[in-house]
Design a protein around this motif. Structure first.
Motif: not given
Length: 273
Positions: A36-41, A64-69, A84-92, A115-122
């Motif tokens: 489950a993606n829970a970055e807005n929970a 998983t999470t994302g830009n609001h991790a 069991r908590m992930l943040r994007p692999a391409n974060f620093p 988990q990955l994080h997009g590049q366009r418009f982010m």
């Protein structure tokens, strides 16, 4: 194996719906593993340790999470403490936590989640492909892992499709998150990888992508920010995708959109064959 991926859990209404309904859905659909993606929970912005553990108790196996991790800045140490908590692999790489994890079902089958994080418009992040290949190093489907799932948290549909086709035949599922709108493109790609550009959200769809609708409408009309964005509090629709995999290869043998409750038309997977 049967996998369930839940789209972005949005605020209290989303996490309440998941906590109340997931145990029954997991049993009825005979699901072996839940992501489950829970970055807005947490009020729409980030996730706390307490919320994460309530989702684990409800039957989520990996979050998983994302830009609001890391929006809940006072409560991010659990990204280091909770595997069991992930943040994007391409974060620093200096960021807390990890971008991938290998997990086990109750019958000891192995599920790799990346988990990955997009590049366009982010916000700018490292390239997804090198990060993905780094996490895949030494891991192959049907050998070191019985299933592999990639969550692409991205704005651009094109990026999600690129990752889907790039990984076709190498992973069980590539699923997009972030836009909160379930796309009607659930499919199994030619090489056997299940794909959906966005799983949608677990939240109130009488809203603007999960937020109470009056403030964003007024902002667009007047061009003046009229109030703080808060999650809508009506009945949530639980949105996601169910995937069945071949026990020998780990590739997908079927994929179905799921929608439960709330305003959207209901959808459920067939009985497990």
């Amino acid at each position: 194996m049967r996998l369930l991926f839940l789209g972005d859990i949005m605020g209290r209404t989303g996490r309440t719906a998941v906590a109340e309904q997931l145990p029954g859905l997991r049993k009825a659909w005979q699901v072996d593993f839940v992501i489950a993606n829970a970055e807005n929970a947490a009020g729409g912005f980030g996730v706390t340790g307490a919320i994460a553990h309530s989702l684990f108790e409800a039957g989520v196996d990996c979050i998983t999470t994302g830009n609001h991790a890391f929006d809940q800045k006072d409560d991010i140490s659990f990204f280091d403490d909770e595997p069991r908590m992930l943040r994007p692999a391409n974060f620093p790489r200096s960021n807390p936590g990890r971008g991938a994890g290998l997990y086990f079902t109750k019958d000891d089958r192995r599920v790799l989640v990346i988990q990955l994080h997009g590049q366009r418009f982010m916000n700018p992040m490292d390239d997804m492909i090198p990060a993905l290949e780094r996490e895949m190093s030494g891991m192959s489907l049907g050998h070191e892992a019985d299933a592999i799932v990639v969550d692409v948290h991205a704005e651009a549909t094109s990026e999600k499709y690129v990752i889907g086709h790039y990984m076709d035949g190498r992973v069980s599922l590539v699923c997009g998150s972030h836009t909160h709108v379930p796309t009607a493109d659930v499919q199994v790609l030619p090489g056997g990888t299940a794909f959906q550009a966005d799983a949608g959200m677990c939240g109130d769809y009488d809203s603007v992508i999960g937020m109470e609708k009056h403030a964003p409408i007024e902002n667009m009309v007047s061009k003046i920010k009229s109030g703080r964005m808060v999650p809508a509090s009506g009945e949530a629709t639980i949105c996601g995708i169910v995937v069945d995999t071949d026990d020998r290869t780990g590739l997908s043998t079927g994929a179905w959109a799921v929608r439960v409750g709330g305003r959207l038309a209901a959808a459920a997977p067939p009985a497990k064959g």
